[in-house]
Design an enzyme around this catalytic site. Structure first.
Site, PDB file in Angstrom:
ATOM      1  N   ARG A  34      -3.463  -9.937   5.071  1.00  0.00           N
ATOM      2  CA  ARG A  34      -3.820  -9.960   3.649  1.00  0.00           C
ATOM      3  C   ARG A  34      -2.635  -9.438   2.850  1.00  0.00           C
ATOM      4  O   ARG A  34      -2.273  -8.275   2.973  1.00  0.00           O
ATOM      5  CB  ARG A  34      -5.061  -9.103   3.405  1.00  0.00           C
ATOM      6  N   LYS A  94       0.815  -1.213   0.000  1.00  0.00           N
ATOM      7  CA  LYS A  94       0.000   0.000   0.000  1.00  0.00           C
ATOM      8  C   LYS A  94       0.847   1.261   0.000  1.00  0.00           C
ATOM      9  O   LYS A  94       2.043   1.229   0.287  1.00  0.00           O
ATOM     10  CB  LYS A  94      -0.962  -0.031   1.193  1.00  0.00           C
TER      11      LYS A  94
HETATM   12  C1  8Y7 Z   1      -8.005  -4.407   1.795  1.00  0.00           C
HETATM   13  C2  8Y7 Z   1      -9.016  -5.218   1.299  1.00  0.00           C
HETATM   14  C3  8Y7 Z   1      -8.052  -4.167  -0.347  1.00  0.00           C
HETATM   15  C4  8Y7 Z   1      -7.786  -4.386   3.203  1.00  0.00           C
HETATM   16  C5  8Y7 Z   1      -9.587  -5.971   3.392  1.00  0.00           C
HETATM   17  C6  8Y7 Z   1      -5.126  -3.159  -1.831  1.00  0.00           C
HETATM   18  C7  8Y7 Z   1      -9.971  -5.699  -0.942  1.00  0.00           C
HETATM   19  C8  8Y7 Z   1      -6.432  -2.526  -1.902  1.00  0.00           C
HETATM   20  N1  8Y7 Z   1      -7.396  -3.768   0.747  1.00  0.00           N
HETATM   21  N2  8Y7 Z   1      -9.799  -5.998   2.081  1.00  0.00           N
HETATM   22  N3  8Y7 Z   1      -9.043  -5.052  -0.039  1.00  0.00           N
HETATM   23  N4  8Y7 Z   1      -8.605  -5.184   3.953  1.00  0.00           N
HETATM   24  N5  8Y7 Z   1     -10.337  -6.712   4.219  1.00  0.00           N
HETATM   25  O1  8Y7 Z   1      -4.154  -2.367  -1.890  1.00  0.00           O
HETATM   26  O2  8Y7 Z   1      -6.962  -3.675   3.750  1.00  0.00           O
HETATM   27  O3  8Y7 Z   1      -4.965  -4.375  -1.743  1.00  0.00           O
HETATM   28  S1  8Y7 Z   1      -7.784  -3.656  -1.998  1.00  0.00           S
END
Ligand code: 8Y7
Length: 279
Positions: free
Chosen positions: A256, A222
C-alpha cells in the site's frame, strides 16, 4: 499464492502488486486534501492505475495518529461518489478504507471489491456487512485506537501478539461466513507501534501467516520512514520504496503506497532477480 477472491473479480497475487492510496479526506497529510474534490479524486484514481496500481484504496476517514472519527454520512458523501465514478472506467480492484457497516454496504453496492478495515471488522455489524458485500477483506492489526495509539505502545512479543490477533480475526470472519480466499492480513505498521515494533514486524513479516492468506504491508511515508531518514512526509519516497521492497522480499503480496510508479519499478527489479524465499 492463490488469487484473492474480491466480489466477482479475482486478483492474481503470483507476484506482489501495488495498492495506490486515494485519500478523500480534507486533512490527509500526504495530499493536503488536494484530492477531496470529486473530479480531482476520480482523475487521481485513474492516474494511480495508469502508474501500475492493481488496487485503488479510497479512504474518507483519516486514521493517522491523533485523528478523530468522522460521521457515517460524511464518509458516505466522500467515498461513494468516487466509487460510482471509477467503477465503470477501470478494471482495477476498488478498495474502500472503512470500518463502518453502512459504508461497507454502500461501497459493495456501488461496485467496490475490497474492504480495507484498520479495525479488522470489529465494529458491530461490520462482519455481516462485509459478508453481504461479497468483497474481500483486509484485516489489520492495531493496538489501541488512532487518537491515542502512539502514546505508549507495549508488547511482550510484538510478532506473536500480532499473529495471534490476526488469527482470531480470521476465525471471526470464517465463523461469520467469510472464506479465507477473501482474506488479506496486515500487521498495521505504525498503528500502536514504536519504531522497534515496526522493524521487528518488517523483519518477521513472513511469519504472520501459516495459511495461504496474502499479507499487505503499508509503510509508505510513515513516521518510521521519517525516523530512519530524518525526512518530512514529502521527502520519504526513497525510504518508502526501500521499505516496500523489503516487505515484498519478506513475503508481502500487496504494497500500500502513495508513490505507485516508483514502487512498481522497484518490484520489476525484484521480479527479474527472483525471490530469495519462494512462497
Ligand atoms: C494502513 C492502512 C493506513 C496500513 C492498511 C497511512 C488506511 C495511514 N495505513 N490500511 N491505512 N494498512 N491495510 O499513513 O498500513 O497511510 S492510513
Amino acid at each position: 499464492m492463490s488469487p484473492l477472491r474480491c466480489g466477482t473479480r479475482t486478483l492474481d497475487l503470483a507476484r506482489p502488486v501495488v495498492m495506490g492510496v486515494l485519500n478523500v479526506t480534507p486533512d490527509s497529510f500526504s495530499d493536503g486534501g488536494h484530492f477531496f474534490d470529486l473530479e480531482d479524486a476520480v482523475a487521481r484514481g485513474i492516474e494511480l492505475v495508469e502508474e501500475g496500481a492493481a488496487i485503488i484504496d479510497i479512504g474518507g476517514e483519516s486514521t493517522r495518529p491523533g485523528a478523530r472519527p468522522v460521521a457515517a454520512e460524511e464518509e458516505l458523501r466522500r467515498v461513494i461518489p468516487v466509487v460510482e465514478r471509477l467503477r465503470p472506467v477501470t478494471r482495477a480492484i476498488i478498495s474502500i478504507d472503512t470500518s463502518k457497516p453502512e459504508v461497507i454496504r454502500a461501497a459493495g453496492a456501488a461496485g467496490a471489491d475490497l474492504i480495507n478495515d484498520v479495525w479488522a471488522l470489529r465494529e458491530p455489524g461490520a462482519l455481516e456487512a462485509a459478508l453481504a458485500s461479497g468483497c474481500a477483506v483486509c484485516l489489520m492489526h492495531m493496538q489501541g485506537e488512532p487518537r491515542t495509539m502512539q502514546h505508549s505502545p507495549h508488547y511482550r512479543n510484538v510478532v506473536g501478539e500480532v499473529r495471534q490477533f490476526l488469527a482470531a480475526r480470521v476465525e471471526a470472519c470464517r465463523a461469520a461466513g467469510i472464506s479465507s480466499e477473501r482474506i488479506v492480513l496486515d500487521p498495521g505498521f505504525g498503528f500502536g507501534k514504536t519504531l522497534e515494533h515496526n522493524l521487528a514486524l518488517l523483519r518477521h513479516l513472513g511469519e504472520l501467516t501459516t495459511d495461504a492468506m496474502p499479507v499487505l504491508a503499508g509503510l509508505s511515508r510513515k513516521s518510521m520512514i521519517g525516523a530512519l531518514t530524518g525526512r518530512p512526509p514529502e521527502g520519504r519516497l526513497q525510504g518508502s520504496v526501500a521499505a516496500a521492497l523489503i516487505a515484498a522480499m519478506n513475503g508481502a503480496r500487496i504494497l500500500r503506497v502513495h508513490d505507485v510508479a516508483a514502487t512498481v519499478d522497484a518490484l520489476k527489479i525484484l521480479d527479474a532477480v527472483g525471490y530469495p524465499t519462494p512462497r
